[in-house]
Motif scaffolding. Structure first.
Motif, mmCIF file in Angstrom:
data_model
loop_
_atom_site.group_PDB
_atom_site.id
_atom_site.type_symbol
_atom_site.label_atom_id
_atom_site.label_comp_id
_atom_site.label_asym_id
_atom_site.label_seq_id
_atom_site.Cartn_x
_atom_site.Cartn_y
_atom_site.Cartn_z
ATOM 1 N N PHE A 26 12.604 -28.507 18.620
ATOM 2 C CA PHE A 26 13.162 -27.324 19.266
ATOM 3 C C PHE A 26 12.978 -27.352 20.780
ATOM 4 O O PHE A 26 13.054 -26.315 21.438
ATOM 5 C CB PHE A 26 12.516 -26.070 18.676
ATOM 6 C CG PHE A 26 12.523 -26.055 17.172
ATOM 7 C CD1 PHE A 26 13.699 -26.276 16.469
ATOM 8 C CD2 PHE A 26 11.357 -25.847 16.460
ATOM 9 C CE1 PHE A 26 13.711 -26.276 15.083
ATOM 10 C CE2 PHE A 26 11.358 -25.840 15.076
ATOM 11 C CZ PHE A 26 12.537 -26.058 14.379
ATOM 12 N N ALA A 27 12.749 -28.533 21.324
ATOM 13 C CA ALA A 27 12.528 -28.645 22.766
ATOM 14 C C ALA A 27 13.753 -28.189 23.560
ATOM 15 O O ALA A 27 13.627 -27.571 24.619
ATOM 16 C CB ALA A 27 12.166 -30.084 23.127
ATOM 17 N N LEU A 28 14.942 -28.480 23.051
ATOM 18 C CA LEU A 28 16.158 -28.099 23.773
ATOM 19 C C LEU A 28 16.340 -26.583 23.828
ATOM 20 O O LEU A 28 16.987 -26.068 24.740
ATOM 21 C CB LEU A 28 17.384 -28.753 23.123
ATOM 22 C CG LEU A 28 17.469 -30.279 23.251
ATOM 23 C CD1 LEU A 28 18.706 -30.800 22.522
ATOM 24 C CD2 LEU A 28 17.517 -30.697 24.720
ATOM 25 N N HIS A 29 15.785 -25.873 22.867
ATOM 26 C CA HIS A 29 15.893 -24.413 22.879
ATOM 27 C C HIS A 29 14.970 -23.782 23.921
ATOM 28 O O HIS A 29 15.145 -22.616 24.278
ATOM 29 C CB HIS A 29 15.542 -23.836 21.504
ATOM 30 C CG HIS A 29 16.508 -24.215 20.423
ATOM 31 N ND1 HIS A 29 17.867 -24.073 20.561
ATOM 32 C CD2 HIS A 29 16.303 -24.732 19.180
ATOM 33 C CE1 HIS A 29 18.470 -24.480 19.447
ATOM 34 N NE2 HIS A 29 17.545 -24.891 18.598
ATOM 35 N N GLN A 30 13.981 -24.556 24.366
ATOM 36 C CA GLN A 30 12.957 -24.043 25.286
ATOM 37 C C GLN A 30 12.229 -22.838 24.691
ATOM 38 O O GLN A 30 11.723 -21.979 25.403
ATOM 39 C CB GLN A 30 13.575 -23.678 26.647
ATOM 40 C CG GLN A 30 14.197 -24.859 27.355
ATOM 41 C CD GLN A 30 14.757 -24.504 28.717
ATOM 42 O OE1 GLN A 30 14.850 -23.339 29.088
ATOM 43 N NE2 GLN A 30 15.128 -25.518 29.478
ATOM 44 N N ARG A 31 12.201 -22.760 23.390
ATOM 45 C CA ARG A 31 11.480 -21.727 22.650
ATOM 46 C C ARG A 31 10.908 -22.347 21.391
ATOM 47 O O ARG A 31 11.510 -23.247 20.813
ATOM 48 C CB ARG A 31 12.404 -20.566 22.251
ATOM 49 C CG ARG A 31 12.914 -19.706 23.382
ATOM 50 C CD ARG A 31 11.814 -18.866 24.001
ATOM 51 N NE ARG A 31 11.199 -17.953 23.051
ATOM 52 C CZ ARG A 31 11.635 -16.713 22.822
ATOM 53 N NH1 ARG A 31 12.702 -16.245 23.456
ATOM 54 N NH2 ARG A 31 11.009 -15.930 21.969
ATOM 55 N N GLN A 32 9.761 -21.871 20.988
ATOM 56 C CA GLN A 32 9.161 -22.307 19.742
ATOM 57 C C GLN A 32 9.179 -21.143 18.751
ATOM 58 O O GLN A 32 9.131 -19.977 19.153
ATOM 59 C CB GLN A 32 7.723 -22.781 19.974
ATOM 60 C CG GLN A 32 7.621 -24.100 20.726
ATOM 61 C CD GLN A 32 8.159 -25.267 19.915
ATOM 62 O OE1 GLN A 32 7.889 -25.390 18.726
ATOM 63 N NE2 GLN A 32 8.934 -26.127 20.569
ATOM 64 N N PRO A 33 9.267 -21.434 17.459
ATOM 65 C CA PRO A 33 9.276 -20.349 16.459
ATOM 66 C C PRO A 33 7.904 -19.697 16.358
ATOM 67 O O PRO A 33 7.000 -20.213 15.717
ATOM 68 C CB PRO A 33 9.666 -21.070 15.163
ATOM 69 C CG PRO A 33 9.283 -22.494 15.379
ATOM 70 C CD PRO A 33 9.438 -22.764 16.842
ATOM 71 N N ARG A 34 7.733 -18.567 17.007
ATOM 72 C CA ARG A 34 6.470 -17.834 17.007
ATOM 73 C C ARG A 34 6.674 -16.483 16.327
ATOM 74 O O ARG A 34 7.651 -15.781 16.600
ATOM 75 C CB ARG A 34 5.971 -17.624 18.433
ATOM 76 C CG ARG A 34 5.753 -18.921 19.213
ATOM 77 C CD ARG A 34 4.469 -19.617 18.779
ATOM 78 N NE ARG A 34 4.132 -20.716 19.663
ATOM 79 C CZ ARG A 34 4.220 -22.002 19.337
ATOM 80 N NH1 ARG A 34 4.642 -22.341 18.127
ATOM 81 N NH2 ARG A 34 3.891 -22.939 20.195
ATOM 82 N N ALA A 35 5.744 -16.102 15.483
ATOM 83 C CA ALA A 35 5.899 -14.878 14.691
ATOM 84 C C ALA A 35 5.221 -13.668 15.314
ATOM 85 O O ALA A 35 5.392 -12.554 14.822
ATOM 86 C CB ALA A 35 5.340 -15.098 13.283
ATOM 87 N N ASP A 36 4.450 -13.853 16.403
ATOM 88 C CA ASP A 36 3.714 -12.715 16.951
ATOM 89 C C ASP A 36 4.639 -11.677 17.568
ATOM 90 O O ASP A 36 4.429 -10.473 17.419
ATOM 91 C CB ASP A 36 2.678 -13.187 17.975
ATOM 92 C CG ASP A 36 3.290 -14.064 19.056
ATOM 93 O OD1 ASP A 36 4.411 -14.564 18.852
ATOM 94 O OD2 ASP A 36 2.644 -14.253 20.101
ATOM 95 N N LYS A 37 5.694 -12.128 18.266
ATOM 96 C CA LYS A 37 6.662 -11.211 18.869
ATOM 97 C C LYS A 37 8.071 -11.726 18.563
ATOM 98 O O LYS A 37 8.512 -12.718 19.138
ATOM 99 C CB LYS A 37 6.451 -11.120 20.384
ATOM 100 C CG LYS A 37 5.141 -10.475 20.814
ATOM 101 C CD LYS A 37 5.163 -8.981 20.587
ATOM 102 C CE LYS A 37 3.825 -8.335 20.944
ATOM 103 N NZ LYS A 37 3.476 -8.486 22.348
#
Length: 202
Positions: A26-37
């Motif tokens: 997911f590097a191209l998204h510049q976001r990681q799947p995080r569940a906190d927010k």
């Protein structure tokens, strides 16, 4: 006399990494799947990338929360863990905080936004006059009415949600109904969930 240097202590390493690790997929998204927010940006990525959606789903422990997130709902019902402050069962999809307490903290402006009206950010007198105007509009019968199957929902300028059921019974203010009862209604009437999603409840 020579300089005295502080004694150095080696930093112990750890064989296990700290915190959730970044997924190179997911590097191209510049976001990681995080569940906190959970936010709208993550939702857009989920719609575009099924792998990202699946990775995020695995990190969100409550499947009801993830379903509400995908549907774009502001809150979901969590019967197993009532709020310790107000006893409510509705949780914010974004961060799992109590939705009822969130409404209480946000005051009248949040109810105004939920009703689709721009908030008043001026002086407190302006806010008070605005609330009076919305209450007057509600007394005059102004509302948005929508039908889902045999369920009729009316949303008033103050944010109050009125529900008319197939048997003719009318719940004049659904926010005053216990969360367990609302959940049972959704189990009995599938269209009730659609109505609550439309109203921004689920």
């Amino acid at each position: 006399m020579g300089r005295i240097f502080p004694k150095e202590f080696p930093i112990s390493g750890s064989s296990r990494p700290h915190g959730p690790q970044a997924d190179v997929r997911f590097a191209l998204h510049q976001r990681q799947p995080r569940a906190d927010k959970l936010d709208a940006a993550q939702r857009e990525i989920c719609r575009a990338d099924p792998a990202f959606a699946e990775a995020l789903r695995k990190r969100v422990k409550d499947p009801r929360r993830f379903a509400a997130f995908v549907a774009g709902a502001a809150a979901y019902i969590r019967l197993g863990e009532p709020c310790g402050t107000c006893g409510g069962f509705r949780r914010r999809t974004r961060d799992r905080a109590c939705y009822t307490c969130h409404l209480a903290r946000s005051g009248a402006n949040f109810e105004r936004m939920k009703a689709g009206i721009a908030p008043v950010v001026g002086r407190s007198r302006d806010s008070h006059l605005d609330l009076l105007a919305r209450q007057r509009a509600e007394r005059d019968g102004e509302c948005i009415e929508k039908q889902f199957g045999q369920v009729v929902v009316r949303r008033f300028p103050t944010g109050r949600l009125e529900v008319q059921f197939p048997d003719g019974h009318v719940e004049h203010d659904l926010s005053k109904t216990q969360g367990e009862h609302v959940w049972r209604l959704m189990e009995m009437l599938p269209e009730m969930k659609d109505a609550l999603v439309w109203a921004g409840w689920f």
